[in-house]
Write a protein that holds these residues in place. Structure first.
Motif, PDB file in Angstrom:
ATOM      1  N   ALA A 262       0.780  -1.078  -0.036  1.00 18.10           N
ATOM      2  CA  ALA A 262      -0.169   0.011  -0.185  1.00 18.10           C
ATOM      3  C   ALA A 262       0.943   1.230   0.080  1.00 18.10           C
ATOM      4  CB  ALA A 262      -0.751   0.068   1.245  1.00 18.10           C
ATOM      5  N   ALA A 263       2.072   1.018   0.220  1.00 19.92           N
ATOM      6  CA  ALA A 263       2.932   2.166   0.393  1.00 19.92           C
ATOM      7  C   ALA A 263       3.663   2.527  -0.934  1.00 19.92           C
ATOM      8  CB  ALA A 263       4.130   1.993   1.535  1.00 19.92           C
ATOM      9  N   TYR A 264       3.196   1.785  -2.073  1.00 18.75           N
ATOM     10  CA  TYR A 264       3.802   1.825  -3.326  1.00 18.75           C
ATOM     11  C   TYR A 264       2.808   1.992  -4.302  1.00 18.75           C
ATOM     12  CZ  TYR A 264       7.972   0.537  -0.912  1.00 18.75           C
ATOM     13  OH  TYR A 264       9.072   0.403   0.082  1.00 18.75           O
ATOM     14  N   PRO A 265       1.772   3.093  -4.166  1.00 20.26           N
ATOM     15  CA  PRO A 265       0.792   3.339  -5.229  1.00 20.26           C
ATOM     16  C   PRO A 265       1.387   3.766  -6.685  1.00 20.26           C
ATOM     17  CG  PRO A 265       0.710   5.173  -3.814  1.00 20.26           C
ATOM     18  CD  PRO A 265       1.827   4.219  -3.076  1.00 20.26           C
ATOM     19  N   PRO A 266       0.813   3.693  -7.616  1.00 24.71           N
ATOM     20  CA  PRO A 266       1.175   4.173  -9.175  1.00 24.71           C
ATOM     21  C   PRO A 266       1.921   5.463  -8.952  1.00 24.71           C
ATOM     22  CG  PRO A 266      -0.750   2.993  -9.418  1.00 24.71           C
ATOM     23  CD  PRO A 266      -0.852   3.206  -7.671  1.00 24.71           C
ATOM     24  N   ASP A 267       2.842   5.884  -9.486  1.00 21.51           N
ATOM     25  CA  ASP A 267       3.651   7.063  -9.534  1.00 21.51           C
ATOM     26  C   ASP A 267       4.104   7.631  -8.317  1.00 21.51           C
ATOM     27  OD1 ASP A 267       4.234   7.949 -11.988  1.00 21.51           O
ATOM     28  OD2 ASP A 267       2.629   9.317 -12.252  1.00 21.51           O
ATOM     29  N   VAL A 268       4.546   6.731  -7.277  1.00 22.31           N
ATOM     30  CA  VAL A 268       4.699   7.087  -5.864  1.00 22.31           C
ATOM     31  C   VAL A 268       5.733   8.006  -5.655  1.00 22.31           C
ATOM     32  CG1 VAL A 268       6.053   5.175  -5.360  1.00 22.31           C
ATOM     33  CG2 VAL A 268       5.057   6.277  -3.415  1.00 22.31           C
ATOM     34  N   LEU A 269       6.877   8.014  -6.548  1.00 24.80           N
ATOM     35  CA  LEU A 269       7.879   8.828  -6.600  1.00 24.80           C
ATOM     36  C   LEU A 269       7.655  10.025  -6.968  1.00 24.80           C
ATOM     37  CD1 LEU A 269      10.870   6.315  -7.848  1.00 24.80           C
ATOM     38  CD2 LEU A 269      10.074   6.824  -5.433  1.00 24.80           C
ATOM     39  N   ALA A 270       7.089  10.211  -8.078  1.00 24.06           N
ATOM     40  CA  ALA A 270       6.585  11.584  -8.730  1.00 24.06           C
ATOM     41  C   ALA A 270       5.593  12.289  -7.292  1.00 24.06           C
ATOM     42  CB  ALA A 270       5.763  11.431  -9.761  1.00 24.06           C
ATOM     43  N   ARG A 271       4.824  11.481  -6.705  1.00 23.56           N
ATOM     44  CA  ARG A 271       4.139  11.995  -5.392  1.00 23.56           C
ATOM     45  C   ARG A 271       5.053  12.492  -4.382  1.00 23.56           C
ATOM     46  NH1 ARG A 271      -1.185   8.313  -4.336  1.00 23.56           N
ATOM     47  NH2 ARG A 271      -1.778   9.994  -3.157  1.00 23.56           N
ATOM     48  N   ASP A 272       6.003  11.886  -4.262  1.00 24.97           N
ATOM     49  CA  ASP A 272       6.867  12.173  -3.426  1.00 24.97           C
ATOM     50  C   ASP A 272       7.664  13.625  -3.529  1.00 24.97           C
ATOM     51  OD1 ASP A 272       6.732  10.152  -1.523  1.00 24.97           O
ATOM     52  OD2 ASP A 272       8.286   8.695  -2.201  1.00 24.97           O
ATOM     53  N   VAL A 273       8.009  13.789  -4.623  1.00 26.69           N
ATOM     54  CA  VAL A 273       8.409  14.973  -5.355  1.00 26.69           C
ATOM     55  C   VAL A 273       7.821  15.984  -5.086  1.00 26.69           C
ATOM     56  CG1 VAL A 273       9.319  16.281  -7.476  1.00 26.69           C
ATOM     57  CG2 VAL A 273      10.235  13.799  -6.841  1.00 26.69           C
ATOM     58  N   GLN A 274       6.312  15.924  -5.452  1.00 28.74           N
ATOM     59  CA  GLN A 274       5.270  16.967  -5.238  1.00 28.74           C
ATOM     60  C   GLN A 274       5.243  17.383  -3.685  1.00 28.74           C
ATOM     61  OE1 GLN A 274       1.875  14.683  -7.048  1.00 28.74           O
ATOM     62  NE2 GLN A 274       1.591  16.455  -7.951  1.00 28.74           N
ATOM     63  N   ALA A 275       5.249  16.221  -2.970  1.00 27.32           N
ATOM     64  CA  ALA A 275       5.446  16.551  -1.192  1.00 27.32           C
ATOM     65  C   ALA A 275       6.724  17.321  -0.922  1.00 27.32           C
ATOM     66  CB  ALA A 275       5.208  15.209  -0.551  1.00 27.32           C
ATOM     67  N   ILE A 276       7.757  16.964  -1.336  1.00 24.38           N
ATOM     68  CA  ILE A 276       9.169  17.524  -1.394  1.00 24.38           C
ATOM     69  C   ILE A 276       9.111  19.139  -1.441  1.00 24.38           C
ATOM     70  CG2 ILE A 276      11.440  17.747  -1.704  1.00 24.38           C
ATOM     71  CD1 ILE A 276      11.481  14.680  -2.003  1.00 24.38           C
ATOM     72  N   VAL A 277       8.400  19.176  -2.875  1.00 27.45           N
ATOM     73  CA  VAL A 277       8.439  20.655  -3.350  1.00 27.45           C
ATOM     74  C   VAL A 277       7.590  21.565  -2.397  1.00 27.45           C
ATOM     75  CG1 VAL A 277       7.640  22.024  -5.255  1.00 27.45           C
ATOM     76  CG2 VAL A 277       9.118  20.135  -5.514  1.00 27.45           C
ATOM     77  N   SER A 278       6.263  20.861  -2.350  1.00 28.31           N
ATOM     78  CA  SER A 278       5.269  21.556  -1.055  1.00 28.31           C
ATOM     79  C   SER A 278       5.875  21.744   0.077  1.00 28.31           C
ATOM     80  CB  SER A 278       4.053  21.048  -1.266  1.00 28.31           C
ATOM     81  OG  SER A 278       2.955  21.484  -0.398  1.00 28.31           O
ATOM     82  N   GLY A 279       6.471  20.710   0.759  1.00 30.09           N
ATOM     83  CA  GLY A 279       6.851  20.753   2.246  1.00 30.09           C
ATOM     84  C   GLY A 279       7.941  21.754   2.106  1.00 30.09           C
ATOM     85  N   LEU A 280       8.780  21.974   1.168  1.00 31.94           N
ATOM     86  CA  LEU A 280       9.886  22.813   1.400  1.00 31.94           C
ATOM     87  C   LEU A 280       9.642  24.236   0.900  1.00 31.94           C
ATOM     88  CD1 LEU A 280      12.954  20.516   0.350  1.00 31.94           C
ATOM     89  CD2 LEU A 280      11.994  21.050   2.836  1.00 31.94           C
ATOM     90  N   GLY A 281       8.471  24.360   0.386  1.00 30.73           N
ATOM     91  CA  GLY A 281       7.975  25.747   0.081  1.00 30.73           C
ATOM     92  C   GLY A 281       8.818  26.083  -1.153  1.00 30.73           C
ATOM     93  N   LEU A 282       9.140  25.116  -2.198  1.00 35.89           N
ATOM     94  CA  LEU A 282       9.968  25.404  -3.178  1.00 35.89           C
ATOM     95  C   LEU A 282       9.063  26.216  -4.403  1.00 35.89           C
ATOM     96  CD1 LEU A 282      12.051  22.439  -3.707  1.00 35.89           C
ATOM     97  CD2 LEU A 282      12.705  24.381  -2.167  1.00 35.89           C
ATOM     98  N   THR A 283       9.506  27.530  -4.965  1.00 39.30           N
ATOM     99  CA  THR A 283       8.913  28.166  -5.977  1.00 39.30           C
ATOM    100  C   THR A 283       9.944  28.155  -7.175  1.00 39.30           C
ATOM    101  OG1 THR A 283       9.295  30.152  -4.875  1.00 39.30           O
ATOM    102  CG2 THR A 283       7.364  28.923  -4.302  1.00 39.30           C
ATOM    103  N   ASP A 284      10.977  28.933  -7.046  1.00 41.14           N
ATOM    104  CA  ASP A 284      11.884  29.370  -8.056  1.00 41.14           C
ATOM    105  C   ASP A 284      12.941  28.361  -7.688  1.00 41.14           C
ATOM    106  OD1 ASP A 284      13.521  30.312 -10.004  1.00 41.14           O
ATOM    107  OD2 ASP A 284      14.216  32.052  -8.715  1.00 41.14           O
ATOM    108  N   PHE A 285      12.902  27.273  -8.449  1.00 43.79           N
ATOM    109  CA  PHE A 285      13.674  26.108  -8.492  1.00 43.79           C
ATOM    110  C   PHE A 285      14.153  25.438  -9.638  1.00 43.79           C
ATOM    111  CE2 PHE A 285       9.848  24.091  -7.970  1.00 43.79           C
ATOM    112  CZ  PHE A 285      10.157  22.634  -8.578  1.00 43.79           C
ATOM    113  N   ASP A 286      15.431  24.738  -9.721  1.00 44.35           N
ATOM    114  CA  ASP A 286      15.728  23.898 -10.899  1.00 44.35           C
ATOM    115  C   ASP A 286      15.636  22.344 -10.424  1.00 44.35           C
ATOM    116  OD1 ASP A 286      16.156  25.993 -12.640  1.00 44.35           O
ATOM    117  OD2 ASP A 286      18.083  26.308 -11.507  1.00 44.35           O
ATOM    118  N   MET A 287      15.554  21.455 -11.223  1.00 47.04           N
ATOM    119  CA  MET A 287      15.378  19.995 -10.993  1.00 47.04           C
ATOM    120  C   MET A 287      16.250  19.036 -11.981  1.00 47.04           C
ATOM    121  SD  MET A 287      12.061  17.950  -9.967  1.00 47.04           S
ATOM    122  CE  MET A 287      11.185  18.154 -11.537  1.00 47.04           C
ATOM    123  N   ALA A 288      16.972  18.083 -11.425  1.00 46.40           N
ATOM    124  CA  ALA A 288      17.442  17.160 -12.312  1.00 46.40           C
ATOM    125  C   ALA A 288      17.542  15.894 -11.738  1.00 46.40           C
ATOM    126  CB  ALA A 288      18.984  17.496 -12.667  1.00 46.40           C
TER     127      ALA A 288
END
Length: 244
Positions: free
Chosen positions: A69-95
């Motif tokens: 249950a901890a691995y729903p579809p696209d879980v890693l992308a959802r984790d990235v969304q949570a990181i961006v939101s949780g850290l309050g990132l707005t003007d940022f780059d990603m690789a």
């Protein structure tokens, strides 16, 4: 540690100060191995960036849940969304590198909007044909104790041993990564650096990926899939791309 959308704890490594760059490591690896050990993070820090490097779910110092249950579809992308939101990132780059590139692309498709995006160690087929790639690694996990030198899975198994991979968690994670169609790649509308070793075709054709994206630059650096991440040229190319 930062809790993700479902409460799973993600380890976040941060260095430097300036405009944030979010770096996503590859399969069976971690932030230390991909970004810190070979100096890529330090080069970005020296160029005036803050480098943010999560250990992906089931990797490194992040949680390794064994519940499907901890691995729903696209879980890693959802984790990235949570990181961006949780850290309050707005003007940022990603690789990202390899699986990190897939994750970065899926995150953008899901609505994450970095200013610039780097896809390292990735080709078109690696994004559009993930099921075949995942099946290769799942087979390596299932045959872990019987794989010998000369077997196509030997390098993958050797790396898993080096990194002390939690194979149960990794197997669940591999089944959660969503495929990406060429049509979906139109969402990657920001400037994209497609950066790949000149002998790396593990994830298909990097030039073909650059060609299909709306605004992409293809850059080749020395190396295979495994060795290119050890090359100083990777950090140099990321700095050059993100400083613009």
């Amino acid at each position: 540690m930062l809790p993700s959308f479902d409460g799973v704890e993600l380890a976040i490594h941060r260095q430097g100060a300036g405009r944030p760059v979010l770096l996503l490591h590859g399969l069976f690896s971690n932030a230390e191995m991909n970004w810190i050990r070979f100096g890529h993070a330090q080069k970005l820090v020296d160029a005036g960036f803050e480098v943010i490097m999560p250990d992906l779910r089931a990797h490194g110092h992040s949680a390794h849940p064994h519940d499907s249950a901890a691995y729903p579809p696209d879980v890693l992308a959802r984790d990235v969304q949570a990181i961006v939101s949780g850290l309050g990132l707005t003007d940022f780059d990603m690789a990202g590198f390899s699986l990190g590139s897939r994750t970065a692309a899926r995150a953008v498709i899901s609505g994450v909007m970095p200013r610039r995006l780097g896809l390292c160690g990735m080709g078109l087929e690696g994004l559009a044909g993930w099921n075949r790639r995942a099946a290769f690694f799942i087979d390596a996990i299932d045959r872990f104790d019987e794989v010998k030198r000369g077997d196509p899975a030997f390098m993958a198994v050797s790396f898993m041993k080096t990194m002390k991979v939690d194979r149960d968690a990794a197997r669940l994670l591999l089944q959660s990564v969503a495929d990406t169609t060429p049509d979906e790649l139109s969402a990657l509308s920001m400037p994209v650096l497609v950066l790949c070793g000149d002998k790396d075709e593990d994830n298909g054709s990097a030039p073909a990926l650059a060609e299909i994206l709306p605004d992409a630059l293809y850059v080749a650096i020395p190396g295979t899939h495994m060795s290119s991440v050890t090359e100083g040229a990777m950090g140099d190319a990321l700095v050059e791309f993100f400083k613009n």
